[in-house]
Write an enzyme that holds these catalytic residues in place. Sequence first.
Site, PDB file in Angstrom:
ATOM      1  N   TYR A 138      -2.710  -3.681  -5.434  1.00 30.07           N
ATOM      2  CA  TYR A 138      -3.067  -2.363  -4.897  1.00 30.07           C
ATOM      3  C   TYR A 138      -4.076  -1.701  -5.820  1.00 30.07           C
ATOM      4  CZ  TYR A 138      -1.988   2.004  -2.330  1.00 30.07           C
ATOM      5  OH  TYR A 138      -2.037   3.136  -1.543  1.00 30.07           O
ATOM      6  N   LYS A 164      -4.781  -4.406  -1.279  1.00 27.99           N
ATOM      7  CA  LYS A 164      -4.807  -3.114  -0.602  1.00 27.99           C
ATOM      8  C   LYS A 164      -5.674  -2.168  -1.412  1.00 27.99           C
ATOM      9  CE  LYS A 164      -1.736   0.504   1.166  1.00 27.99           C
ATOM     10  NZ  LYS A 164      -0.357   1.026   1.216  1.00 27.99           N
TER      11      LYS A 164
END
Length: 312
Positions: A138, A164
């Site tokens: 992330y 992400k």
Amino acid sequence: MINNKKIPTGILGFPTAPLNENGNIDEKALAINIDFLINEGLSSIFIACGSGEFHAISRAEYQKMVEVAVETTACRVPIYTGVGGNITDAVELVKLSEDLGADGYLILPPYLIDGEQEGLYNYYKTIVQSSHLNAILYNRDNAIVNLDTLQRLINEFPQIVGLKDGHGDMELNLEFTNTIGDRLEWLNGMPFAEITMPAYAKIGYSSYSSAMSNYMPHISRMFYDALLEGNDELVNEIYVDVLLPINRIRKAKKGYAVSLIKAGMEIQGFPVANTVRPPCVPVEEGHYEELKKIISSTLEKYPVTKTETSKL
């Protein structure tokens, strides 16, 4: 070799952490939240992540939330958990997630420290090598890997299946997608991801986390399908009529990215009170009424139909 086992794609579901009148996790409300998302066609469940107030739940509450997700999901869609922060805790949460039957996990940023790329590499390496579960990195806040670090990690660990992005550096994202291609699933994780999805979709980010799906999933589907089909007119209409007005409220207060979801759910009749744990704050009355009007006008112009759920 790419690990293709239950990689999340399309619109990703991020349930909240509903609280009862005593301030404890409301397991029944959580199960309703998860079941609703699955029935509405979301491709996967990400439990105890940002929307699930990962920062504010205890280890026991975390375990209970994952248990509820596994039981409610019943293998219908993959389950990913949130891990991160303290590196020792992150490894323990990965092992707990594996023991409880999760399919993978999303690694949230480490606490406070801005690490060098070598430090971020070792942070991710320590977590990922502890399990064969699918892992999603992330990019946000104090954990932004560059292209070299990302390539190094994915070459060593096939269980890393996605990245992400919640940072918004489109130059970096273009470097990623053009260099790495389909080795990873690219997930748009910007706050209120629908707002930036038209730009992300054009550079290879075909999946995104949808907070709005917790209370108006048909709008998320309609918007997503219009994007994929090149229906620019409908994309623009939804953008102006729904997304921008809600986003203006979201930006009014820090922490609304979490609490606004619960407010929307409560407005829509879900057993979720407009209650969050510090440092987030509940949606104040004026903003709550604004959101209520937006939802009402949205449902009037874009009513829920009983047509078959689209393939996400």
